[in-house]
Motif scaffolding. Structure first.
Motif, PDB file in Angstrom:
ATOM      1  N   VAL A 129      60.290 -51.705  50.504  1.00 58.84           N
ATOM      2  CA  VAL A 129      59.935 -51.097  51.784  1.00 58.84           C
ATOM      3  C   VAL A 129      58.884 -50.003  51.526  1.00 58.84           C
ATOM      4  N   ILE A 130      57.862 -49.977  52.375  1.00 56.13           N
ATOM      5  CA  ILE A 130      56.796 -48.977  52.203  1.00 56.13           C
ATOM      6  C   ILE A 130      57.331 -47.619  52.623  1.00 56.13           C
ATOM      7  N   ILE A 131      57.323 -46.733  51.698  1.00 51.76           N
ATOM      8  CA  ILE A 131      57.875 -45.432  52.028  1.00 51.76           C
ATOM      9  C   ILE A 131      56.811 -44.318  51.980  1.00 51.76           C
ATOM     10  N   GLY A 132      55.624 -44.682  51.588  1.00 52.99           N
ATOM     11  CA  GLY A 132      54.580 -43.646  51.541  1.00 52.99           C
ATOM     12  C   GLY A 132      53.293 -44.216  50.973  1.00 52.99           C
ATOM     13  N   ALA A 133      52.380 -43.323  50.642  1.00 49.12           N
ATOM     14  CA  ALA A 133      51.098 -43.769  50.102  1.00 49.12           C
ATOM     15  C   ALA A 133      50.667 -42.850  48.973  1.00 49.12           C
ATOM     16  N   SER A 134      50.064 -43.468  48.014  1.00 48.14           N
ATOM     17  CA  SER A 134      49.471 -42.635  46.972  1.00 48.14           C
ATOM     18  C   SER A 134      47.950 -42.668  47.186  1.00 48.14           C
ATOM     19  N   LYS A 135      47.401 -41.556  46.976  1.00 42.13           N
ATOM     20  CA  LYS A 135      45.980 -41.440  47.292  1.00 42.13           C
ATOM     21  C   LYS A 135      45.280 -40.877  46.069  1.00 42.13           C
ATOM     22  N   ILE A 136      44.282 -41.600  45.633  1.00 41.83           N
ATOM     23  CA  ILE A 136      43.473 -41.073  44.528  1.00 41.83           C
ATOM     24  C   ILE A 136      42.102 -40.757  45.103  1.00 41.83           C
ATOM     25  N   ALA A 137      41.738 -39.518  45.028  1.00 47.39           N
ATOM     26  CA  ALA A 137      40.441 -39.122  45.593  1.00 47.39           C
ATOM     27  C   ALA A 137      39.520 -38.647  44.483  1.00 47.39           C
ATOM     28  N   ARG A 138      38.329 -39.156  44.505  1.00 46.84           N
ATOM     29  CA  ARG A 138      37.357 -38.733  43.479  1.00 46.84           C
ATOM     30  C   ARG A 138      36.232 -37.954  44.170  1.00 46.84           C
ATOM     31  N   ASP A 139      35.985 -36.820  43.599  1.00 49.77           N
ATOM     32  CA  ASP A 139      34.873 -36.021  44.152  1.00 49.77           C
ATOM     33  C   ASP A 139      33.563 -36.722  43.793  1.00 49.77           C
ATOM     34  N   ILE A 140      32.856 -37.143  44.822  1.00 48.28           N
ATOM     35  CA  ILE A 140      31.594 -37.841  44.512  1.00 48.28           C
ATOM     36  C   ILE A 140      30.369 -37.021  44.926  1.00 48.28           C
ATOM     37  N   SER A 141      30.597 -35.702  45.013  1.00 50.99           N
ATOM     38  CA  SER A 141      29.451 -34.849  45.381  1.00 50.99           C
ATOM     39  C   SER A 141      28.243 -35.169  44.520  1.00 50.99           C
ATOM     40  N   ASP A 142      28.487 -35.248  43.203  1.00 53.13           N
ATOM     41  CA  ASP A 142      27.372 -35.486  42.283  1.00 53.13           C
ATOM     42  C   ASP A 142      26.686 -36.805  42.603  1.00 53.13           C
ATOM     43  N   ARG A 143      27.558 -37.801  42.762  1.00 51.33           N
ATOM     44  CA  ARG A 143      27.016 -39.131  43.034  1.00 51.33           C
ATOM     45  C   ARG A 143      26.233 -39.113  44.354  1.00 51.33           C
ATOM     46  N   GLU A 148      21.391 -39.076  47.271  1.00 52.99           N
ATOM     47  CA  GLU A 148      20.456 -38.441  48.192  1.00 52.99           C
ATOM     48  C   GLU A 148      19.095 -38.273  47.519  1.00 52.99           C
ATOM     49  N   LYS A 149      19.216 -37.796  46.279  1.00 51.87           N
ATOM     50  CA  LYS A 149      18.004 -37.577  45.490  1.00 51.87           C
ATOM     51  C   LYS A 149      17.252 -38.884  45.343  1.00 51.87           C
ATOM     52  N   GLN A 150      18.021 -39.899  45.072  1.00 53.96           N
ATOM     53  CA  GLN A 150      17.425 -41.205  44.866  1.00 53.96           C
ATOM     54  C   GLN A 150      16.704 -41.669  46.133  1.00 53.96           C
ATOM     55  N   ALA A 151      17.385 -41.409  47.272  1.00 56.08           N
ATOM     56  CA  ALA A 151      16.787 -41.815  48.539  1.00 56.08           C
ATOM     57  C   ALA A 151      15.472 -41.075  48.749  1.00 56.08           C
ATOM     58  N   ILE A 152      15.512 -39.767  48.424  1.00 61.07           N
ATOM     59  CA  ILE A 152      14.288 -38.968  48.583  1.00 61.07           C
ATOM     60  C   ILE A 152      13.201 -39.513  47.664  1.00 61.07           C
ATOM     61  N   LEU A 153      13.632 -39.739  46.406  1.00 63.84           N
ATOM     62  CA  LEU A 153      12.667 -40.256  45.432  1.00 63.84           C
ATOM     63  C   LEU A 153      12.086 -41.581  45.889  1.00 63.84           C
ATOM     64  N   ALA A 154      12.988 -42.437  46.401  1.00 61.37           N
ATOM     65  CA  ALA A 154      12.543 -43.752  46.845  1.00 61.37           C
ATOM     66  C   ALA A 154      11.522 -43.600  47.962  1.00 61.37           C
ATOM     67  N   ALA A 155      11.824 -42.631  48.875  1.00 55.77           N
ATOM     68  CA  ALA A 155      10.894 -42.410  49.980  1.00 55.77           C
ATOM     69  C   ALA A 155       9.554 -41.920  49.452  1.00 55.77           C
ATOM     70  N   ILE A 156       9.647 -41.009  48.481  1.00 54.08           N
ATOM     71  CA  ILE A 156       8.401 -40.476  47.897  1.00 54.08           C
ATOM     72  C   ILE A 156       7.614 -41.605  47.238  1.00 54.08           C
ATOM     73  N   VAL A 157       8.326 -42.360  46.426  1.00 57.27           N
ATOM     74  CA  VAL A 157       7.675 -43.444  45.691  1.00 57.27           C
ATOM     75  C   VAL A 157       7.020 -44.409  46.666  1.00 57.27           C
ATOM     76  N   SER A 158       7.785 -44.707  47.721  1.00 56.92           N
ATOM     77  CA  SER A 158       7.286 -45.698  48.664  1.00 56.92           C
ATOM     78  C   SER A 158       6.083 -45.190  49.449  1.00 56.92           C
ATOM     79  N   SER A 159       6.126 -43.895  49.809  1.00 58.92           N
ATOM     80  CA  SER A 159       5.042 -43.398  50.653  1.00 58.92           C
ATOM     81  C   SER A 159       3.865 -42.837  49.846  1.00 58.92           C
ATOM     82  N   SER A 160       4.025 -42.826  48.522  1.00 59.06           N
ATOM     83  CA  SER A 160       2.968 -42.233  47.706  1.00 59.06           C
ATOM     84  C   SER A 160       1.679 -43.041  47.787  1.00 59.06           C
TER      85      SER A 160
END
Ligand code: ADP
Length: 627
Positions: A129-143, A148-160
């Protein structure tokens, strides 16, 4: 750590619902250790969302300590606008489903929102019987940041505007931006996966080995100017910078290439070089200036024309060479150029460094920048001093020719008159002679007719002589002759034809040989004697002198007539020249001119001395023939 581990252990054991699957103590301990040391936040909660466990990573990530968290609703860390997510998650869990790597935002104790990747699994009791949940959370701020950086870079690269390409160390293209597509005409899809030699002209393939060699050694290749070839075979001049691409471990895995199309820059540079060369070899002065009048270029011809070196002129105001009274011209020129007009062949005067005034013809054109904006003026100036002088000389020549022509017309008029006068007389005398008359009168008319014929003859032969002189055909037949005899003969002839005058011959010589044309010399003497009679109407005495002086014979003819003003003493020997005051005496102004020509052809000299009102003496000299 150990106490923490123990606490965790107890916590896990204690926190789990009483009917949770019981694990062996050993397993429990291991699990507790994992949970405690995990970098991921590991939280468990009841199906109602009440937090039942909270590991150290959860404490670090969300800022709540274990004691604060346990027993509270999981909503504590769910941003208000994402609470529906939580409901969804619980719903999934209650259905026995797992949620994996769900990226969302959670709120920390201090109100920050952090990006997390959440994996939520159901917790079952021993009965399933399901009695609860386990939650594993990973901080992905860096990622997140990285992305975000990659997106910016991609935009720069593309518009250069620069070509940005990356490739593996084997030269396989791994990225290809829009500028690369535009310049080489290969689409991203066509280029990626191809070898970079796709765009390298065959004769430049070795460059790639060099570049890859540099990159493999971790070196950058900076502003390498080369040529690459596009899909349509077009060559593109590029300035290329190639840098190593390193992986997370710092291993070089490829190269990024940033290239700039310098075809137009090269063109511009080539053009500029060419222009400078043209400008410097030009004979015309080429100067450019801003709309404010500041000199921005100054070629070698300008240096020559105005005397200022390029160094002295650059940066100066153009008024440097404008005479103050002409400064307004500059205002006019600049206003024309500012309106996009050209000023063509504007004749003006500019001032050189040494104060010299230079007459120039100016053409001024607007200088446009790349956007077509007028930013200055280019000025081409030509020194027209010579041109103007030539024009002046031409005008002067024209005047001279005109004066000569007028003189010629005057002469023809005069000559016709002079020729007509004796003819009219002859005609009249012949008519008279046709009548009966005493013998004495008839003889007189015959004599007069003869005189007019002689006069006519003289005029015609003078005119003939003139045309001979003009044609360079005046004949002189030099022979030794006795000058004393020639003078005597001339006096005799004159005395015979003009009995009104007395001609005295004064000389110590009996004879003297000279080399020359005796007839021409007699012509000169007769001319001087005739003039002496014509220009001395009220005095009858004429003297003729003949002497020998230092290898020369000198002949003089003196009259006591009207005389000649001093300033005319030379002019009377020129062609057609007659003194205005004496115009009532007939004549063509040829006698003295002929006399001078004849004497000079004999290497002699002729001149006159006179006192107006008292008379004149005409002299000529001839070299003596040495036996
Ligand atoms: P023309 O036919 O006019 O006499 P000439 O050449 O012989 O031409 O002389 C030129 C001018 O010089 C004359 O018109 C005259 O005014 C001046 N002239 C020449 N001889 C004499 C002179 N003996 N006395 C004064 N004036 C003279």
């Amino acid at each position: 750590m150990l106490s923490r581990y123990k606490t965790m252990n107890q916590t896990i054991a204690g926190a789990l619902p009483p009917d949770a699957i019981s694990l062996s103590e050993e397993k429990q301990a291991m699990l507790a250790a994992i949970v405690a040391s995990s970098d991921d936040a590991i939280i468990s909660k009841t199906t109602k969302g009440i937090i039942t466990t909270w590991n150290p990573a959860a404490e670090r990530m969300f800022g709540y300590i274990e004691a604060e968290a346990i027993g509270r609703s999981i909503m504590m860390i769910v941003p208000p606008d994402r609470q529906a997510e939580e409901v969804y998650i619980i719903g999934q869990i209650l259905q026995g489903r797992k949620i994996e790597h769900f990226e969302t935002l959670r709120t920390t104790k201090d109100g920050r929102q952090i990006p997390v990747s959440v994996t939520v699994s159901p917790i079952l009791n021993k009965n399933g019987v399901i009695i609860g949940a386990s939650k594993i959370a990973r901080d992905i701020s860096d990622r997140h940041l990285a992305r975000e950086k990659q997106a910016i870079l991609a935009a720069i690269v593309s518009s250069s505007d620069d070509i940005i390409i990356s490739k593996t160390l084997q030269g396989i293209i791994t990225s290809w931006n829009k500028a690369a597509e535009k310049i080489f005409a290969y689409t991203e899809a066509e280029a990626v996966g191809q070898h970079i030699s796709l765009i390298i002209p065959p004769d430049r393939l070795s460059e790639e080995d060099f570049i890859i060699g540099q990159i493999a050694n971790g070196r950058k290749v900076d502003h390498f100017e080369t040529i690459r070839r596009g899909k349509n075979g077009q060559d593109v001049h590029l300035s290329v910078t190639v840098s190593p691409v390193v992986d997370e471990q710092g291993k070089i895995i490829g190269a990024s290439k940033v290239a700039r199309d310098i075809s137009s820059a090269r063109h511009a540079a080539e053009n500029k070089g060419l222009l400078t060369a043209i400008s410097n070899t030009s004979d015309d002065t080429i100067v450019s200036k801003t709309l404010e009048g500041i000199i921005t270029s100054w070629n070698q011809a300008a240096e020559k024309m105005f005397g200022y070196s390029e160094e002295e002129a650059l940066g100066q105001h153009i008024s440097l060479i404008i005479p103050p009274e002409r400064i307004e011209e500059e205002t006019y020129i600049i206003s024309e150029v500012s309106s996009g007009n050209k000023v063509d062949h504007f004749q003006t005067v500019r001032k050189a460094k040494d104060g010299r005034m230079v007459q120039i013809s100016l053409s001024v054109s607007p200088i446009l920048d790349d956007n077509g904006k007028i930013i200055g003026a280019s000025k081409i100036a030509r020194d027209i001093s010579d041109h103007l002088r030539l024009q002046e000389e031409k005008a002067q020549l024209y005047d001279e020719i005109k004066a000569l022509n007028d003189k010629k017309d005057e002469f023809i008029g005069m000559a016709s008159h002079e020729l007509k006068t004796p003819l009219t007389s002859i005609q009249a005398y012949l008519q008279i002679l046709n009548n009966d008359m005493p013998e004495e009168r008839r003889k007189d008319f015959l004599r007069r007719t003869g005189q007019q014929v002689k006069k006519l003859n003289q005029l015609v032969s003078d005119l003939l002589d003139i045309s001979k002189i003009e044609a360079g055909k005046l004949q002189i037949n030099p022979e030794p002759f006795d000058i004393c005899t020639v003078v005597r003969d001339a006096i005799e002839l004159i005395t015979y034809t003009s009995p009104t005058h007395t001609v005295r011959f004064q000389t110590d010589l009996n004879d003297l040989l000279v080399l020359g044309d005796s007839q021409r010399i007699e012509q000169v003497i007769l001319n001087l004697l005739t003039n002496a009679i014509r220009y001395a109407p009220s005095s009858k005495d004429i003297d003729v002198y003949l002497s020998e002086e230092s290898g020369l014979v000198k002949v003089g003819v003196r009259d006591r007539g009207i005389g000649i003003p001093e300033n005319k003493l030379t002019e009377i020997f020129s062609r057609f020249y007659r003194i205005a005051e004496n115009k009532n005496t007939s004549g063509l102004g040829l006698g003295l001119y002929l006399a001078r020509q004849i004497i000079e052809r004999h290497h002699g000299r002729i001149w006159a001395e006179s006192k107006p009102g008292e008379g004149s003496v005409f002299y000529f000299t001839l070299p003596i023939e040495i036996n």
